[in-house]
Design a protein around this motif. Sequence first.
Motif, PDB file in Angstrom:
ATOM      1  N   LEU A 136       6.205  31.966 -18.329  1.00 40.18           N
ATOM      2  CA  LEU A 136       5.939  33.009 -17.332  1.00 40.18           C
ATOM      3  C   LEU A 136       7.129  33.950 -17.186  1.00 40.18           C
ATOM      4  CD1 LEU A 136       4.143  30.818 -14.642  1.00 40.18           C
ATOM      5  CD2 LEU A 136       3.097  32.466 -16.204  1.00 40.18           C
ATOM      6  N   GLU A 137       8.325  33.412 -17.264  1.00 43.15           N
ATOM      7  CA  GLU A 137       9.516  34.269 -17.205  1.00 43.15           C
ATOM      8  C   GLU A 137       9.622  35.123 -18.461  1.00 43.15           C
ATOM      9  OE1 GLU A 137      14.343  33.970 -16.366  1.00 43.15           O
ATOM     10  OE2 GLU A 137      13.198  32.142 -16.794  1.00 43.15           O
ATOM     11  N   CYS A 138       9.340  34.509 -19.602  1.00 42.96           N
ATOM     12  CA  CYS A 138       9.386  35.234 -20.874  1.00 42.96           C
ATOM     13  C   CYS A 138       8.348  36.351 -20.894  1.00 42.96           C
ATOM     14  CB  CYS A 138       9.159  34.263 -22.031  1.00 42.96           C
ATOM     15  SG  CYS A 138       9.256  35.009 -23.670  1.00 42.96           S
ATOM     16  N   GLU A 139       7.186  36.094 -20.299  1.00 38.59           N
ATOM     17  CA  GLU A 139       6.132  37.107 -20.245  1.00 38.59           C
ATOM     18  C   GLU A 139       6.623  38.365 -19.528  1.00 38.59           C
ATOM     19  OE1 GLU A 139       1.392  37.113 -19.205  1.00 38.59           O
ATOM     20  OE2 GLU A 139       2.740  36.314 -17.678  1.00 38.59           O
ATOM     21  N   PHE A 140       7.405  38.181 -18.482  1.00 37.71           N
ATOM     22  CA  PHE A 140       7.956  39.331 -17.755  1.00 37.71           C
ATOM     23  C   PHE A 140       8.848  40.172 -18.666  1.00 37.71           C
ATOM     24  CE2 PHE A 140      11.678  41.037 -15.536  1.00 37.71           C
ATOM     25  CZ  PHE A 140      11.076  41.940 -14.665  1.00 37.71           C
ATOM     26  N   TYR A 141       9.720  39.528 -19.430  1.00 41.55           N
ATOM     27  CA  TYR A 141      10.612  40.249 -20.331  1.00 41.55           C
ATOM     28  C   TYR A 141       9.839  40.923 -21.466  1.00 41.55           C
ATOM     29  CZ  TYR A 141      14.625  38.181 -18.002  1.00 41.55           C
ATOM     30  OH  TYR A 141      15.561  37.835 -17.061  1.00 41.55           O
ATOM     31  N   LEU A 142       8.788  40.260 -21.938  1.00 42.12           N
ATOM     32  CA  LEU A 142       7.956  40.842 -22.989  1.00 42.12           C
ATOM     33  C   LEU A 142       7.258  42.104 -22.480  1.00 42.12           C
ATOM     34  CD1 LEU A 142       6.580  40.772 -25.773  1.00 42.12           C
ATOM     35  CD2 LEU A 142       4.935  39.118 -24.842  1.00 42.12           C
ATOM     36  N   LEU A 143       6.685  42.037 -21.284  1.00 41.32           N
ATOM     37  CA  LEU A 143       6.029  43.194 -20.686  1.00 41.32           C
ATOM     38  C   LEU A 143       7.009  44.344 -20.489  1.00 41.32           C
ATOM     39  CD1 LEU A 143       3.861  41.392 -17.977  1.00 41.32           C
ATOM     40  CD2 LEU A 143       2.959  42.849 -19.803  1.00 41.32           C
ATOM     41  N   GLU A 144       8.195  44.019 -20.008  1.00 42.10           N
ATOM     42  CA  GLU A 144       9.205  45.041 -19.749  1.00 42.10           C
ATOM     43  C   GLU A 144       9.672  45.703 -21.056  1.00 42.10           C
ATOM     44  OE1 GLU A 144      12.974  45.423 -16.765  1.00 42.10           O
ATOM     45  OE2 GLU A 144      12.949  43.683 -18.084  1.00 42.10           O
ATOM     46  N   SER A 145       9.870  44.894 -22.078  1.00 46.17           N
ATOM     47  CA  SER A 145      10.345  45.422 -23.357  1.00 46.17           C
ATOM     48  C   SER A 145       9.319  46.348 -24.001  1.00 46.17           C
ATOM     49  CB  SER A 145      10.679  44.272 -24.310  1.00 46.17           C
ATOM     50  OG  SER A 145      11.223  44.756 -25.515  1.00 46.17           O
ATOM     51  N   MET A 146       8.038  46.039 -23.818  1.00 49.91           N
ATOM     52  CA  MET A 146       6.977  46.881 -24.373  1.00 49.91           C
ATOM     53  C   MET A 146       6.607  48.031 -23.447  1.00 49.91           C
ATOM     54  SD  MET A 146       4.355  44.323 -26.360  1.00 49.91           S
ATOM     55  CE  MET A 146       3.703  43.569 -24.861  1.00 49.91           C
ATOM     56  N   ASP A 147       7.325  48.156 -22.321  1.00 53.06           N
ATOM     57  CA  ASP A 147       7.052  49.201 -21.341  1.00 53.06           C
ATOM     58  C   ASP A 147       5.594  49.126 -20.872  1.00 53.06           C
ATOM     59  OD1 ASP A 147       7.772  51.306 -19.704  1.00 53.06           O
ATOM     60  OD2 ASP A 147       7.274  52.840 -21.188  1.00 53.06           O
ATOM     61  N   CYS A 148       5.086  47.898 -20.804  1.00 52.86           N
ATOM     62  CA  CYS A 148       3.706  47.624 -20.371  1.00 52.86           C
ATOM     63  C   CYS A 148       2.663  48.343 -21.226  1.00 52.86           C
ATOM     64  CB  CYS A 148       3.518  47.977 -18.891  1.00 52.86           C
ATOM     65  SG  CYS A 148       4.455  46.892 -17.776  1.00 52.86           S
ATOM     66  N   CYS A 149       3.016  48.650 -22.474  1.00 55.82           N
ATOM     67  CA  CYS A 149       2.044  49.239 -23.415  1.00 55.82           C
ATOM     68  C   CYS A 149       1.276  48.092 -24.076  1.00 55.82           C
ATOM     69  CB  CYS A 149       2.759  50.085 -24.471  1.00 55.82           C
ATOM     70  SG  CYS A 149       3.641  51.494 -23.802  1.00 55.82           S
ATOM     71  N   LEU A 150       0.137  47.745 -23.494  1.00 57.10           N
ATOM     72  CA  LEU A 150      -0.554  46.522 -23.889  1.00 57.10           C
ATOM     73  C   LEU A 150      -1.753  46.757 -24.798  1.00 57.10           C
ATOM     74  CD1 LEU A 150      -0.487  44.674 -20.440  1.00 57.10           C
ATOM     75  CD2 LEU A 150       1.145  44.502 -22.330  1.00 57.10           C
ATOM     76  N   ILE A 151      -2.185  48.001 -24.928  1.00 59.01           N
ATOM     77  CA  ILE A 151      -3.350  48.292 -25.760  1.00 59.01           C
ATOM     78  C   ILE A 151      -2.922  48.326 -27.227  1.00 59.01           C
ATOM     79  CG2 ILE A 151      -5.179  49.932 -26.302  1.00 59.01           C
ATOM     80  CD1 ILE A 151      -5.419  48.453 -23.589  1.00 59.01           C
ATOM     81  N   VAL A 152      -3.526  47.471 -28.027  1.00 59.68           N
ATOM     82  CA  VAL A 152      -3.240  47.422 -29.457  1.00 59.68           C
ATOM     83  C   VAL A 152      -4.538  47.672 -30.219  1.00 59.68           C
ATOM     84  CG1 VAL A 152      -2.394  46.019 -31.380  1.00 59.68           C
ATOM     85  CG2 VAL A 152      -1.372  45.757 -29.107  1.00 59.68           C
ATOM     86  N   TYR A 153      -4.545  48.722 -31.013  1.00 59.41           N
ATOM     87  CA  TYR A 153      -5.681  48.991 -31.904  1.00 59.41           C
ATOM     88  C   TYR A 153      -5.462  48.222 -33.197  1.00 59.41           C
ATOM     89  CZ  TYR A 153      -7.443  52.706 -28.894  1.00 59.41           C
ATOM     90  OH  TYR A 153      -7.970  53.411 -27.837  1.00 59.41           O
ATOM     91  N   GLN A 154      -6.487  47.541 -33.671  1.00 62.08           N
ATOM     92  CA  GLN A 154      -6.393  46.725 -34.872  1.00 62.08           C
ATOM     93  C   GLN A 154      -7.199  47.343 -36.015  1.00 62.08           C
ATOM     94  OE1 GLN A 154      -4.335  44.377 -35.129  1.00 62.08           O
ATOM     95  NE2 GLN A 154      -3.924  43.593 -33.080  1.00 62.08           N
TER      96      GLN A 154
END
Length: 270
Positions: A136-154
């Motif tokens: 859960l802590e790592c998830e916060f850092y992952l979200l922050e590093s990606m600037d909350c850009c969560l949409i990935v087109y495949q």
Amino acid sequence: MAGNFWHSSHYQQWILEKQDLIHQRQADLEILTEDEYPKLMIFFSNLIQQLGETLKLRQQVIATATVFMKRFYARNSLKCIDPLLLAPTSVFLASKVEEFGVISNSRLISTCQTVIKNKFGYAYSQEFPFRMNHVLECEFYLLESMDCCLIVYQPYRPLVQYMQDLGAESEVLQLGWKIVNDSLRTDACLLFAPYEIALACMHMACVVYQKDCKQWFAELNCDLDRIMEITKYILNLYELWKSYDERKEIASILQKIPKPSTQPPQPGSR
């Protein structure tokens, strides 16, 4: 969610330049060789794949998790967060983003323990060391590093559409799909648009099955040089796999990774 790829954060923020990617990896390449770094990324992509399959996730979720991991290390050194922690964290986040549903805490950790012990014992002599509070802590850092850009087109959806338009047989589509999966072990997902990756994988599958697609590609309005560049990335991966014995080599590579502190530093710190 952006209505189309061209308006999305994927296109506007996460199609990177090769030179920028190389520059960001300089700290890691002082510790690992240029041959060892991709082997490490292949290993953790395989770990994500195995976790996803064990959790019975769709391939779309697994692919998104792999891209999340690659995006993090495109911006951060390996010393920021242990990849062994980031891999299941990426799976955990991707399952929510792709609306698969939240994986229960106990199921995620128990799956990690089982997979590491039964599938990757040649790489790790000890059991999976992390617990849900770490994820859960790592998830916060992952979200922050990606600037909350969560949409990935495949590439999967355009691959299917292109194959239908070409009138390709099912076995050509199946091979193209497998090549797309393999492309996740390269940097292609960070450097090229999904439709370009789909076209490259489609072309490779057509070549293998001797499916005539010259006229179809001749009518495309796209940069064929970029398609060929993606093909080179994938062919280089296959060439690496010919001589790479992961079971013999990966343990020594893992030992070279600098161990992060208990509290992960701010993403982007070197």
